[in-house]
Motif scaffolding. Structure first.
Motif, PDB file in Angstrom:
ATOM      1  N   MET A   1      55.463  23.008  48.026  1.00 40.30           N
ATOM      2  CA  MET A   1      56.487  24.476  47.403  1.00 40.30           C
ATOM      3  C   MET A   1      56.440  24.679  46.324  1.00 40.30           C
ATOM      4  SD  MET A   1      57.785  25.084  50.422  1.00 40.30           S
ATOM      5  CE  MET A   1      58.091  26.910  50.386  1.00 40.30           C
TER       6      MET A   1
ATOM      7  N   ASP B   1      49.799  27.662  57.201  1.00 42.48           N
ATOM      8  CA  ASP B   1      50.653  28.431  56.439  1.00 42.48           C
ATOM      9  C   ASP B   1      52.189  29.402  57.146  1.00 42.48           C
ATOM     10  OD1 ASP B   1      52.655  29.258  54.511  1.00 42.48           O
ATOM     11  OD2 ASP B   1      50.809  30.506  53.399  1.00 42.48           O
TER      12      ASP B   1
ATOM     13  N   CYS C   1      54.881  29.605  55.823  1.00 40.27           N
ATOM     14  CA  CYS C   1      55.861  29.698  54.316  1.00 40.27           C
ATOM     15  C   CYS C   1      55.964  31.379  54.167  1.00 40.27           C
ATOM     16  CB  CYS C   1      56.007  28.775  53.754  1.00 40.27           C
ATOM     17  SG  CYS C   1      57.164  29.048  52.427  1.00 40.27           S
TER      18      CYS C   1
ATOM     19  N   ALA D   1      60.554  19.983  58.175  1.00 42.30           N
ATOM     20  CA  ALA D   1      59.871  20.332  57.482  1.00 42.30           C
ATOM     21  C   ALA D   1      58.890  19.687  56.650  1.00 42.30           C
ATOM     22  CB  ALA D   1      60.456  21.070  55.664  1.00 42.30           C
TER      23      ALA D   1
ATOM     24  N   ILE E   1      56.758  24.990  56.838  1.00 45.64           N
ATOM     25  CA  ILE E   1      58.015  26.153  57.158  1.00 45.64           C
ATOM     26  C   ILE E   1      59.085  25.973  55.641  1.00 45.64           C
ATOM     27  CG2 ILE E   1      57.218  24.969  59.240  1.00 45.64           C
ATOM     28  CD1 ILE E   1      60.120  24.275  58.953  1.00 45.64           C
ATOM     29  N   LYS E   2      59.495  27.560  55.940  1.00 46.75           N
ATOM     30  CA  LYS E   2      60.239  27.755  54.556  1.00 46.75           C
ATOM     31  C   LYS E   2      61.844  27.070  55.473  1.00 46.75           C
ATOM     32  CE  LYS E   2      62.510  29.625  50.709  1.00 46.75           C
ATOM     33  NZ  LYS E   2      61.847  29.412  49.539  1.00 46.75           N
TER      34      LYS E   2
END
Length: 604
Positions: free
Chosen positions: A254, A268, A270, A556, A567-568
């Protein structure tokens, strides 16, 4: 079976990290490369491990002898390391090469245990581990015949990027049979070094052997196994993220804020990009002009304002082009005086550019993260504010407000004497019968309090070009911002994109129709996971709440470490108050299905 490790190199590209120690003593997540490799080999019940040292050899030898390795260690010093290459280091082990089957490794590699298990469990006697090459990788590249035998070692002079699909990168791990070493490789290695000297690589001798009529060495492809070759500081940084574990791995990924092409097998979910545009025809046109664009200066703001205005139907004096909306947000927010109304949770670039005391949050967000302009106007009516920021569709909830309601709020803002800042970066994803964009000259002119921002990255699928626009009737603000940003704030590729994009409007509209169909299927599948609450979304992402015992951070973590999916995690984001919320991008059907399958496995 024995192992031979070549560890004589100086590692100059690692700079100060190898000033006083050998390259293989560099630590990855706190563990020296050589220690990790030795402990992995020690678990294989080998007869011996031969290590050829050189640069800082005494320190390296003392270190490996302190590790309590059960397997017999044989240390050979290459005193000529500064004037020779690894062909000489390998020739120093000739006595041992002739005795038994051998694993040959280079000490600057890092890999998981599955890599060694793969090559040792394969029955073929002579193998080279290979992987599909990426453009940033260094080292030996090979081509294969139709039976998977290595047919050629490609040197730098003969490497052709247009043939990348036919190449494989060696992982610098080989398995050789005693028979091959005794009858073919060692005699040829000795003759080759005698003819060409000791400044070549041992692959040079393998290259000549590969040209034989009878194939000798097969390639064994690595697919999901983790490995990396460390040559410089950037390689070290990437290796530390790949081989980190748990939440530390997630945190490292991140903190990169992108650049995920260096992790080609990662999915991805995110970062947010249109999966269906640009199309192949558009990309072909960009590629056809690559040579010109990379060698030419881009135009200044005046020309780029004309190009952006042409596409959106706006006058150049009403539009400012940015290096992504991030550049425009920074300029706007840092020069906007007074308190700012914001709706949390929000895109954090906005609050990050203001002091906390200058932000007046809207408190009316319900559990469904929905709100309307009437509630916003009621709350801010009696408040002293300079502007209200509205992201539509909202990020990260995907909540959407129709254009007619936003225009009512723009009229309200005009009467109140404040600005309405609308970020419509995701508005093209909204599934409505009419356009909801505010980027129209007549609309801008009739609402002087309105400021509209739009990221080109999100809906147009070109985040690497770094393009965004800001439009307003306030020509003084636009003129100020054009002076506030750099004179060449976008590159020639971004400028050329604006020059040609109008030709692809129909393709873009088709891509959006396809996207909306894919989003509908994706959301239906997500809603079947009982442990997820899926919120309505008109954007290219979906907000979900985890309703099982698994936290958002834990989910996550598991998805990245077990499934290589990013992921976010929204648990630390202002407005979620530590709740178990995640944001999932919408991608292709195939990728979305992989996401759903992983969630079903983890959440049950």
């Amino acid at each position: 079976m024995q192992a031979i490790i070549l560890a004589a190199g100086m590692g100059r590209r690692l700079r100060e990290l190898t000033k006083d120690v050998a390259k293989c003593m560099v630590k990855v997540n706190g563990v020296p490369l050589i220690e990790r490799m030795l402990r992995q080999l020690d678990a294989l019940s080998l007869s011996r491990i031969v290590i050829v040292t050189g640069y800082q050899g005494e320190k390296l030898e003392q270190f490996v002898q302190s590790l309590s390795i059960r397997t017999e260690l044989v240390l050979i010093r290459n005193t000529e390391y500064a004037r020779t290459n690894n062909i000489y280091s390998l020739s120093l082990t000739q006595e041992y090469l002739l005795q038994e089957d051998t694993l040959l490794l280079e000490s600057d590699s890092i890999f998981e245990e599955a890599v060694l298990k793969k090559i040792l469990s394969h029955p073929y006697p002579c193998l080279a581990l290979v992987a599909r090459p990426e453009s940033w990788m260094d080292g030996a590249v090979v081509s294969l015949d139709e039976d998977g035998n290595i047919s050629n070692f490609i040197n730098t002079r003969n490497f052709r990027y247009e043939n990348m699909g036919d190449y494989y990168k060696t992982a610098n791990i080989y398995k050789f049979s005693q028979r091959f070493l005794e009858q073919e490789y060692v005699p040829f290695l000795e003759a080759y070094a005698g003819a060409w000297g000791h400044t070549r690589y041992y692959e040079s001798a393998l290259k000549v052997i590969a040209f034989q009529e009878r194939p000798v060495i097969k390639a064994l492809e690595l697919t999901d196994e983790r490995w990396y070759e460390i040559n410089d500081i950037q390689d070290l940084d990437i290796a530390e993220s790949i081989f980190a574990t748990g939440e530390e791995k997630l945190n490292r990924y991140m903190r990169r804020f992108g650049g995920y092409w260096r992790y080609p097998r990662m999915l991805d979910f995110c970062y947010l990009v249109n999966p269906f545009f640009p199309n192949e025809r558009f990309m072909d046109e960009m590629k056809a002009n690559f040579d010109t664009l990379v060698r030419q200066y881009p135009s200044g703001m005046g020309v780029n304002s004309l190009l952006a205005g042409k596409y959106f139907g706006l006058r150049a004096e009403n539009i400012c082009v940015g290096n992504g909306t991030a550049e425009l947000i920074k300029s706007l927010m840092e020069n906007l005086e007074g308190r700012i109304g914001m709706i949390y949770p929000t895109f954090e670039e906005y609050p990050h550019r203001k002091k906390e005391e200058d932000i007046l949050p809207f408190p009316g967000m319900g559990e469904d993260f929905a709100y309307n302009v009437d509630s916003l106007m009621r709350f801010y009516e009696e408040k002293e504010i300079a502007a209200v920021i509205l992201i539509n569709p909202d990020n990260p909830s995907g909540h959407f407000i129709p254009r007619e309601d936003i225009l009512r709020m723009a009229d309200w803002a005009q009467k109140k004497g404040c600005r309405l800042i609308v970020d419509e970066s995701f508005v093209d994803f909204a599934e409505t019968e009419v356009s909801n964009s505010l980027l129209e000259q007549e609309l801008i002119d009739s609402h002087p309090s309105l400021i509209v921002l739009k990221s080109i990255s999100k809906s147009f699928g070109v985040p690497g070009l770094r393009l965004g626009v800001l439009a307003t009737a306030d020509r003084e603000l636009v003129a100020f911002m054009k002076k506030d940003v750099a004179i060449w704030n976008i590159n020639s590729f971004a400028e050329y994109y604006m020059q040609i994009i109008e030709k692809y409007k129909a393709d873009y509209e088709d891509a959006m129709v396809r996207f909306m169909d894919v989003r509908r299927r994706y959301m239906r599948k997500l809603k079947k996971i009982s442990q997820l609450k899926v919120y309505p979304s008109q954007a290219n992402y979906v907000l979900c709440r985890i309703e099982s015992g698994c936290t958002a951070t834990r989910l996550a973590d598991i998805l990245l470490n077990r499934h290589n999916i990013l992921i976010k995690d929204l648990s630390t984001k202002t407005g979620f108050e530590g709740g178990n919320y995640i944001r999932l991008a919408v991608k292709t059907d195939e990728e979305n299905d992989a996401m759903v399958a992983a969630l079903q496995e983890v959440l049950g």
